[in-house]
Write a protein that holds these residues in place. Structure first.
Motif, PDB file in Angstrom:
ATOM      1  N   ALA A 167      22.108  32.946  -0.489  1.00  0.00           N
ATOM      2  CA  ALA A 167      22.645  33.571   0.727  1.00  0.00           C
ATOM      3  C   ALA A 167      24.171  33.509   0.744  1.00  0.00           C
ATOM      4  O   ALA A 167      24.840  34.476   1.152  1.00  0.00           O
ATOM      5  N   ALA A 168      24.743  32.361   0.283  1.00  0.00           N
ATOM      6  CA  ALA A 168      26.199  32.231   0.254  1.00  0.00           C
ATOM      7  C   ALA A 168      26.833  33.240  -0.692  1.00  0.00           C
ATOM      8  O   ALA A 168      27.884  33.821  -0.394  1.00  0.00           O
ATOM      9  N   LEU A 169      26.196  33.481  -1.840  1.00  0.00           N
ATOM     10  CA  LEU A 169      26.727  34.483  -2.764  1.00  0.00           C
ATOM     11  C   LEU A 169      26.663  35.871  -2.144  1.00  0.00           C
ATOM     12  O   LEU A 169      27.602  36.665  -2.287  1.00  0.00           O
ATOM     13  N   ALA A 170      25.558  36.182  -1.457  1.00  0.00           N
ATOM     14  CA  ALA A 170      25.445  37.493  -0.816  1.00  0.00           C
ATOM     15  C   ALA A 170      26.544  37.677   0.235  1.00  0.00           C
ATOM     16  O   ALA A 170      27.146  38.761   0.334  1.00  0.00           O
ATOM     17  N   GLU A 171      26.821  36.636   1.006  1.00  0.00           N
ATOM     18  CA  GLU A 171      27.880  36.735   2.019  1.00  0.00           C
ATOM     19  C   GLU A 171      29.245  36.922   1.369  1.00  0.00           C
ATOM     20  O   GLU A 171      30.083  37.692   1.863  1.00  0.00           O
ATOM     21  N   LEU A 172      29.474  36.235   0.247  1.00  0.00           N
ATOM     22  CA  LEU A 172      30.739  36.403  -0.470  1.00  0.00           C
ATOM     23  C   LEU A 172      30.861  37.827  -1.019  1.00  0.00           C
ATOM     24  O   LEU A 172      31.925  38.459  -0.907  1.00  0.00           O
ATOM     25  N   ASP A 173      29.785  38.335  -1.604  1.00  0.00           N
ATOM     26  CA  ASP A 173      29.827  39.708  -2.125  1.00  0.00           C
ATOM     27  C   ASP A 173      29.994  40.720  -1.003  1.00  0.00           C
ATOM     28  O   ASP A 173      30.670  41.750  -1.181  1.00  0.00           O
ATOM     29  N   ASN A 174      29.392  40.458   0.156  1.00  0.00           N
ATOM     30  CA  ASN A 174      29.593  41.348   1.303  1.00  0.00           C
ATOM     31  C   ASN A 174      31.059  41.379   1.715  1.00  0.00           C
ATOM     32  O   ASN A 174      31.589  42.431   2.090  1.00  0.00           O
ATOM     33  N   ALA A 175      31.726  40.222   1.634  1.00  0.00           N
ATOM     34  CA  ALA A 175      33.141  40.161   1.984  1.00  0.00           C
ATOM     35  C   ALA A 175      34.000  40.952   1.002  1.00  0.00           C
ATOM     36  O   ALA A 175      35.069  41.456   1.367  1.00  0.00           O
ATOM     37  N   LEU A 176      33.535  41.064  -0.247  1.00  0.00           N
ATOM     38  CA  LEU A 176      34.298  41.777  -1.278  1.00  0.00           C
ATOM     39  C   LEU A 176      33.871  43.237  -1.422  1.00  0.00           C
ATOM     40  O   LEU A 176      34.459  43.976  -2.214  1.00  0.00           O
ATOM     41  N   GLU A 177      32.855  43.644  -0.662  1.00  0.00           N
ATOM     42  CA  GLU A 177      32.257  44.973  -0.868  1.00  0.00           C
ATOM     43  C   GLU A 177      33.273  46.102  -0.764  1.00  0.00           C
ATOM     44  O   GLU A 177      33.243  47.059  -1.545  1.00  0.00           O
ATOM     45  N   ASP A 178      34.199  46.011   0.197  1.00  0.00           N
ATOM     46  CA  ASP A 178      35.169  47.085   0.396  1.00  0.00           C
ATOM     47  C   ASP A 178      36.538  46.740  -0.190  1.00  0.00           C
ATOM     48  O   ASP A 178      37.529  47.405   0.111  1.00  0.00           O
ATOM     49  N   PHE A 179      36.596  45.710  -1.039  1.00  0.00           N
ATOM     50  CA  PHE A 179      37.858  45.311  -1.649  1.00  0.00           C
ATOM     51  C   PHE A 179      38.080  46.090  -2.941  1.00  0.00           C
ATOM     52  O   PHE A 179      37.196  46.176  -3.795  1.00  0.00           O
ATOM     53  N   GLU A 180      39.261  46.642  -3.092  1.00  0.00           N
ATOM     54  CA  GLU A 180      39.622  47.372  -4.307  1.00  0.00           C
ATOM     55  C   GLU A 180      41.002  46.927  -4.772  1.00  0.00           C
ATOM     56  O   GLU A 180      41.852  46.533  -3.973  1.00  0.00           O
ATOM     57  N   HIS A 181      41.202  46.990  -6.092  1.00  0.00           N
ATOM     58  CA  HIS A 181      42.498  46.615  -6.660  1.00  0.00           C
ATOM     59  C   HIS A 181      42.643  47.289  -8.018  1.00  0.00           C
ATOM     60  O   HIS A 181      41.660  47.409  -8.756  1.00  0.00           O
ATOM     61  N   PRO A 182      43.846  47.735  -8.383  1.00  0.00           N
ATOM     62  CA  PRO A 182      44.036  48.427  -9.673  1.00  0.00           C
ATOM     63  C   PRO A 182      43.660  47.598 -10.883  1.00  0.00           C
ATOM     64  O   PRO A 182      43.310  48.152 -11.937  1.00  0.00           O
ATOM     65  N   ALA A 183      43.716  46.267 -10.786  1.00  0.00           N
ATOM     66  CA  ALA A 183      43.436  45.408 -11.946  1.00  0.00           C
ATOM     67  C   ALA A 183      42.011  44.864 -11.934  1.00  0.00           C
ATOM     68  O   ALA A 183      41.701  43.935 -12.690  1.00  0.00           O
ATOM     69  N   SER A 184      41.120  45.432 -11.125  1.00  0.00           N
ATOM     70  CA  SER A 184      39.782  44.854 -10.960  1.00  0.00           C
ATOM     71  C   SER A 184      38.849  45.098 -12.143  1.00  0.00           C
ATOM     72  O   SER A 184      37.757  44.538 -12.181  1.00  0.00           O
ATOM     73  N   ASP A 185      39.269  45.899 -13.111  1.00  0.00           N
ATOM     74  CA  ASP A 185      38.402  46.184 -14.260  1.00  0.00           C
ATOM     75  C   ASP A 185      39.127  45.886 -15.570  1.00  0.00           C
ATOM     76  O   ASP A 185      38.991  46.616 -16.544  1.00  0.00           O
ATOM     77  N   TYR A 186      39.870  44.794 -15.587  1.00  0.00           N
ATOM     78  CA  TYR A 186      40.620  44.432 -16.785  1.00  0.00           C
ATOM     79  C   TYR A 186      39.670  43.896 -17.863  1.00  0.00           C
ATOM     80  O   TYR A 186      38.550  43.471 -17.548  1.00  0.00           O
ATOM     81  N   PRO A 187      40.067  43.890 -19.131  1.00  0.00           N
ATOM     82  CA  PRO A 187      39.192  43.378 -20.198  1.00  0.00           C
ATOM     83  C   PRO A 187      38.941  41.880 -20.026  1.00  0.00           C
ATOM     84  O   PRO A 187      39.875  41.077 -20.037  1.00  0.00           O
ATOM     85  N   LEU A 188      37.681  41.497 -19.858  1.00  0.00           N
ATOM     86  CA  LEU A 188      37.292  40.110 -19.650  1.00  0.00           C
ATOM     87  C   LEU A 188      36.087  39.821 -20.534  1.00  0.00           C
ATOM     88  O   LEU A 188      35.084  40.539 -20.474  1.00  0.00           O
ATOM     89  N   ILE A 189      36.148  38.775 -21.332  1.00  0.00           N
ATOM     90  CA  ILE A 189      35.071  38.504 -22.278  1.00  0.00           C
ATOM     91  C   ILE A 189      33.762  38.183 -21.555  1.00  0.00           C
ATOM     92  O   ILE A 189      32.679  38.420 -22.093  1.00  0.00           O
ATOM     93  N   TRP A 190      33.834  37.663 -20.320  1.00  0.00           N
ATOM     94  CA  TRP A 190      32.627  37.327 -19.550  1.00  0.00           C
ATOM     95  C   TRP A 190      32.133  38.506 -18.717  1.00  0.00           C
ATOM     96  O   TRP A 190      31.257  38.324 -17.856  1.00  0.00           O
ATOM     97  N   ASP A 191      32.667  39.685 -18.930  1.00  0.00           N
ATOM     98  CA  ASP A 191      32.229  40.881 -18.210  1.00  0.00           C
ATOM     99  C   ASP A 191      30.966  41.417 -18.880  1.00  0.00           C
ATOM    100  O   ASP A 191      31.016  41.975 -19.973  1.00  0.00           O
ATOM    101  N   MET A 192      29.816  41.248 -18.224  1.00  0.00           N
ATOM    102  CA  MET A 192      28.541  41.575 -18.850  1.00  0.00           C
ATOM    103  C   MET A 192      28.410  43.055 -19.200  1.00  0.00           C
ATOM    104  O   MET A 192      27.732  43.419 -20.156  1.00  0.00           O
ATOM    105  N   LYS A 193      29.061  43.916 -18.450  1.00  0.00           N
ATOM    106  CA  LYS A 193      28.927  45.338 -18.756  1.00  0.00           C
ATOM    107  C   LYS A 193      29.599  45.702 -20.082  1.00  0.00           C
ATOM    108  O   LYS A 193      29.375  46.788 -20.621  1.00  0.00           O
ATOM    109  N   ARG A 194      30.414  44.793 -20.621  1.00  0.00           N
ATOM    110  CA  ARG A 194      31.047  44.990 -21.928  1.00  0.00           C
ATOM    111  C   ARG A 194      30.350  44.156 -23.007  1.00  0.00           C
ATOM    112  O   ARG A 194      30.945  43.825 -24.036  1.00  0.00           O
ATOM    113  N   ALA A 195      29.084  43.828 -22.783  1.00  0.00           N
ATOM    114  CA  ALA A 195      28.383  42.897 -23.675  1.00  0.00           C
ATOM    115  C   ALA A 195      28.334  43.380 -25.119  1.00  0.00           C
ATOM    116  O   ALA A 195      28.267  42.561 -26.049  1.00  0.00           O
ATOM    117  N   GLN A 196      28.374  44.686 -25.341  1.00  0.00           N
ATOM    118  CA  GLN A 196      28.295  45.181 -26.717  1.00  0.00           C
ATOM    119  C   GLN A 196      29.463  44.672 -27.562  1.00  0.00           C
ATOM    120  O   GLN A 196      29.361  44.600 -28.796  1.00  0.00           O
TER     121      GLN A 196
END
Length: 282
Positions: free
Chosen positions: A75-104
């Motif tokens: 529940a705490a994680l869901a509340e944290l994600d709800n707080a970030l739901e409308d947050f945007e930033h130009p650097a939010s998709d920087y190359p990160l080795i722990w970024d699962m969508k870049r697993a390949q």
């Protein structure tokens, strides 16, 4: 990069302004009201420095999580994600080795895994991810996610150890499918002994009680939990090869990750997904 530090600062400020009840570190301002300063070392290399507030509590890694804590953590994680739901930033998709969508990208690091049988298993999970999981990403909800809900980053109340006191370390935030955040947190909750996935089911139920998961997210969740453990094994093996003197510490989570991969084989994913739905009343 300075932009990534600014991204993390901006996220904490966003949470503070819009969801002040969520216990996360606060950005301490300078006497001039700034949220960071620039400093230089002896070689005149410049860095961004910041100060964050202290949150009292005991790391969840020091206690044995029961059903109630697992539900509250979800529940705490869901509340944290709800707080970030409308947050945007130009650097939010920087190359990160722990970024699962870049697993390949991890395929180039597989050679650092010494156990050949394990390496084959990891390759199979990566192949399955590329073939069956990645193509479904457009169906999912995307936003900035916390992306590092492990027991060392969660604090519980020091008196009773049954309440979430805070979440720390926002260094792995990234823009990605929301369900990946659930998978990351769930991947660290598997326990030894009977019913090893019970805390995972309770954690997902806690998240779902605040933010209902979609059918597509339930479908992919077991495979995403498995992929987090693939990341853990591959990245720790790569770092151990790079820092052999720190090998024991870097590989400390591998045994647990390997056990979870055995439980989360491709054949079991559909069954686990159905069980998760039932446990959440979906």
């Amino acid at each position: 990069p300075r932009s990534v530090t600014e991204f993390q600062i901006a996220a904490l400020l966003h949470i503070e302004a819009n969801s002040p009840a969520i216990m996360v570190p606060r950005v301490v301002r300078t006497v001039d009201g700034d949220t960071s300063i620039r400093i230089a070392d002896d070689d005149d290399t410049r860095y961004t420095a910041r100060v964050l507030s202290w949150i009292p509590g005991i790391p969840l890694s020091d206690v044995e999580p029961d059903e109630a804590i697992a539900v509250r953590l979800g529940a705490a994680l869901a509340e944290l994600d709800n707080a970030l739901e409308d947050f945007e930033h130009p650097a939010s998709d920087y190359p990160l080795i722990w970024d699962m969508k870049r697993a390949q990208n991890l395929e180039q690091l597989l050679e650092t895994v010494d156990d050949l049988a394990l390496r084959d298993t990891l390759q199979q999970h990566l192949d399955n991810f590329k073939k069956r999981v990645e193509p479904r990403f457009p169906e999912l909800r995307w936003q900035v996610i916390y992306n590092d809900l492990n027991a060392s980053n969660v604090l519980v109340d020091g008196a009773e150890n049954d309440q979430i006191a805070g979440i720390i370390d926002f260094g792995d935030m990234i823009r990605s499918p929301l369900v990946i955040d659930v998978a990351v947190g769930a991947a660290y909750l598997v326990r030894d002994g009977d019913e090893p996935l019970a805390p995972v089911f309770d954690f997902v139920r806690g998240f779902d009680s605040i933010t209902a998961l979609t059918p597509q997210e339930f479908d992919l969740l077991p495979q995403l939990i498995a992929m987090r453990n693939v990341l853990t094994i591959v990245i720790s093996s790569w770092r151990a090869a790079w820092q052999p003197g720190n090998r024991e510490y870097l590989l400390r989570s591998q045994a647990k990750a390997r056990r979870l991969l055995t439980m989360l084989g491709q054949n079991q994913s559909a069954e686990i997904s159905r069980d998760l739905r039932r446990h959440c009343g979906a």
